[in-house]
Design a protein around this motif. Structure first.
Motif, PDB file in Angstrom:
ATOM      1  N   TYR A 175      -2.791  -1.115  16.010  1.00 25.24           N
ATOM      2  CA  TYR A 175      -2.248  -2.104  15.064  1.00 25.24           C
ATOM      3  C   TYR A 175      -3.296  -2.464  14.016  1.00 25.24           C
ATOM      4  O   TYR A 175      -3.019  -2.486  12.812  1.00 25.24           O
ATOM      5  N   ILE A 176      -4.520  -2.749  14.468  1.00 25.67           N
ATOM      6  CA  ILE A 176      -5.596  -3.102  13.539  1.00 25.67           C
ATOM      7  C   ILE A 176      -5.894  -1.943  12.603  1.00 25.67           C
ATOM      8  O   ILE A 176      -6.065  -2.124  11.384  1.00 25.67           O
ATOM      9  N   ARG A 177      -5.917  -0.745  13.149  1.00 26.45           N
ATOM     10  CA  ARG A 177      -6.192   0.439  12.321  1.00 26.45           C
ATOM     11  C   ARG A 177      -5.112   0.616  11.256  1.00 26.45           C
ATOM     12  O   ARG A 177      -5.411   0.934  10.105  1.00 26.45           O
ATOM     13  N   ALA A 178      -3.877   0.391  11.648  1.00 33.66           N
ATOM     14  CA  ALA A 178      -2.785   0.502  10.683  1.00 33.66           C
ATOM     15  C   ALA A 178      -2.898  -0.574   9.602  1.00 33.66           C
ATOM     16  O   ALA A 178      -2.673  -0.304   8.417  1.00 33.66           O
ATOM     17  N   LEU A 179      -3.267  -1.793   9.997  1.00 33.59           N
ATOM     18  CA  LEU A 179      -3.449  -2.872   9.030  1.00 33.59           C
ATOM     19  C   LEU A 179      -4.517  -2.525   8.002  1.00 33.59           C
ATOM     20  O   LEU A 179      -4.331  -2.713   6.794  1.00 33.59           O
ATOM     21  N   VAL A 180      -5.644  -2.035   8.483  1.00 29.31           N
ATOM     22  CA  VAL A 180      -6.757  -1.712   7.588  1.00 29.31           C
ATOM     23  C   VAL A 180      -6.394  -0.545   6.679  1.00 29.31           C
ATOM     24  O   VAL A 180      -6.650  -0.572   5.467  1.00 29.31           O
ATOM     25  N   PHE A 245     -10.096  -7.043  12.089  1.00 28.52           N
ATOM     26  CA  PHE A 245      -9.835  -6.455  10.767  1.00 28.52           C
ATOM     27  C   PHE A 245     -11.108  -6.395   9.930  1.00 28.52           C
ATOM     28  O   PHE A 245     -11.457  -5.348   9.389  1.00 28.52           O
ATOM     29  N   VAL A 246     -11.813  -7.515   9.817  1.00 31.01           N
ATOM     30  CA  VAL A 246     -12.986  -7.541   8.932  1.00 31.01           C
ATOM     31  C   VAL A 246     -14.115  -6.662   9.463  1.00 31.01           C
ATOM     32  O   VAL A 246     -14.881  -6.084   8.687  1.00 31.01           O
ATOM     33  N   GLN A 247     -14.212  -6.544  10.781  1.00 32.45           N
ATOM     34  CA  GLN A 247     -15.231  -5.667  11.346  1.00 32.45           C
ATOM     35  C   GLN A 247     -14.932  -4.214  11.015  1.00 32.45           C
ATOM     36  O   GLN A 247     -15.823  -3.466  10.620  1.00 32.45           O
ATOM     37  N   GLN A 248     -13.670  -3.820  11.155  1.00 38.31           N
ATOM     38  CA  GLN A 248     -13.319  -2.437  10.868  1.00 38.31           C
ATOM     39  C   GLN A 248     -13.369  -2.148   9.372  1.00 38.31           C
ATOM     40  O   GLN A 248     -13.724  -1.040   8.963  1.00 38.31           O
ATOM     41  N   ALA A 249     -13.038  -3.127   8.551  1.00 37.77           N
ATOM     42  CA  ALA A 249     -13.020  -2.932   7.104  1.00 37.77           C
ATOM     43  C   ALA A 249     -14.359  -3.259   6.450  1.00 37.77           C
ATOM     44  O   ALA A 249     -14.499  -3.118   5.227  1.00 37.77           O
TER      45      ALA A 249
END
Length: 344
Positions: A175-180, A245-249
């Motif tokens: 889900y997080i990956r898709a959001l980013v 989100f912010v960590q991945q982005a």
């Protein structure tokens, strides 16, 4: 014959989203708001008081205002939320071999209608229904009431069939990956600040959902301190979504913030409020603002009109230059793949 229906499946899939009025008429909006607001999980006061508040203080005026707002975003095929949800259904049907149906907690197609559709297309030997509630975070007024309604309808339509609910997926890696991924092209622009705007909740809803009865909102750091309460704490979960989100982005801490939108009534709601934050950020010197709404997986009134139209106007009126609304996941291929993965 479609190959995906050649082999009978003992499992079916039910997608549930929030819902929308059937049209932009005041009558249709009034009917929808009545169903929504009379839900004891949404307006959690005794029935007679709830009925008085809804019929005497809200419905005399709000349907006209809400209908006007819906008219600004209504498409040729109807409500964006329902249209997008149907597109998601079609795309997912093309990927999964399982029988699948779509329902709404409020409005049409109803949860009962979706279960009847699933009953029509499923094999008589169906043993399990996987229910994907399209709410990333737990709240009794969204996830909780949808679980209760689905169970109630299934008891009469599918007696004896097991219901398996996908848990809130607020920190699910896919889900997080898709959001980013969905946000990437916006994050690559020359923006000044990213605002995470989540749907708000009354503070009492947070406290009521706390199984410990003493953790949530009892300190400024309650969401940062591990507790069993976080399993049903909307506030803690949205912060976890934000951090993931912010960590991945790779977004620095000074470049983003969190707010809560869609307040209703006079009771204290989660803070800060988005409608107050937008002009504040503009007055602070933010010129180019991005807004993302991760509590919604489908664009709807709360994203397209509340943020994309009214919120943008307020931000610019307060001195901002541009507000870009990052679209919800909608039909992004990575989101469809994530849903398909959950179905398998």
């Amino acid at each position: 014959m479609d190959s995906k229906h050649q082999t009978p499946s003992k499992k079916g899939v039910l997608l549930i989203n929030l819902g929308s009025p059937d049209s932009t008429s005041v009558r249709a909006v009034r009917k929808y708001l009545h169903q929504f607001l009379m839900d004891k999980h949404v307006l959690d006061v005794p029935y007679l008081l709830r009925k008085f508040i809804v019929t005497c203080t809200i419905l005399p005026t709000r349907p006209k205002e809400t209908a006007a707002a819906y008219q600004k975003i209504w498409g040729n095929d109807g409500s964006p939320l329902v249209t997008i949800s149907r597109e998601v259904q079609t795309l997912l049907e093309n990927q999964t071999v399982l029988p699948l149906a779509l329902g709404m907690r409020y409005g049409n197609p109803s949860t009962a209608h979706a279960l009847k559709q699933l009953n029509d297309q499923a094999d008589p030997s169906l043993e399990e229904i996987l229910v994907i509630l399209l709410y990333p975070h737990y709240a009794n007024s969204s996830y909780g009431t949808a679980v209760e309604e689905t169970q109630r309808c299934a008891d009469s339509i599918f007696p004896g069939v097991k219901l398996t609910f996908v848990p809130p997926f607020y920190d699910d890696a896919d889900y997080i990956r898709a959001l980013v991924t969905n946000s990437r092209k916006y994050l690559e622009t020359d923006y000044d600040h990213l605002l995470f705007s989540y749907h708000g909740l009354p503070e009492r809803h947070i406290r009521i959902a706390d199984p410990t009865g003493k953790h949530c909102l009892n300190s400024e750091s309650c969401c940062e301190t591990d507790s069993p309460a976080h399993q049903t704490c909307y506030r803690a979960q949205v912060f976890k979504t934000t951090q993931a989100f912010v960590q991945q982005a790779n977004i620095p801490e000074h470049r983003y913030s969190v707010a809560f939108q869609s307040r209703l009534g006079r009771d204290p709601w989660l803070q800060p409020a988005t409608d107050m934050e937008l002009p504040r950020l503009a007055q602070k010197g933010i010129k180019k603002l991005l807004v993302i709404c991760p509590s919604f997986v489908s664009d709807c009134l709360e994203t397209l009109e509340e943020i994309g139209i009214r919120g943008k106007a307020d931000f610019i009126a307060a001195g901002g230059e541009d507000l870009q609304l990052i679209p919800c996941l909608n039909t992004h291929p990575q989101w469809i793949s994530t849903l398909n993965k959950w179905c398998s």
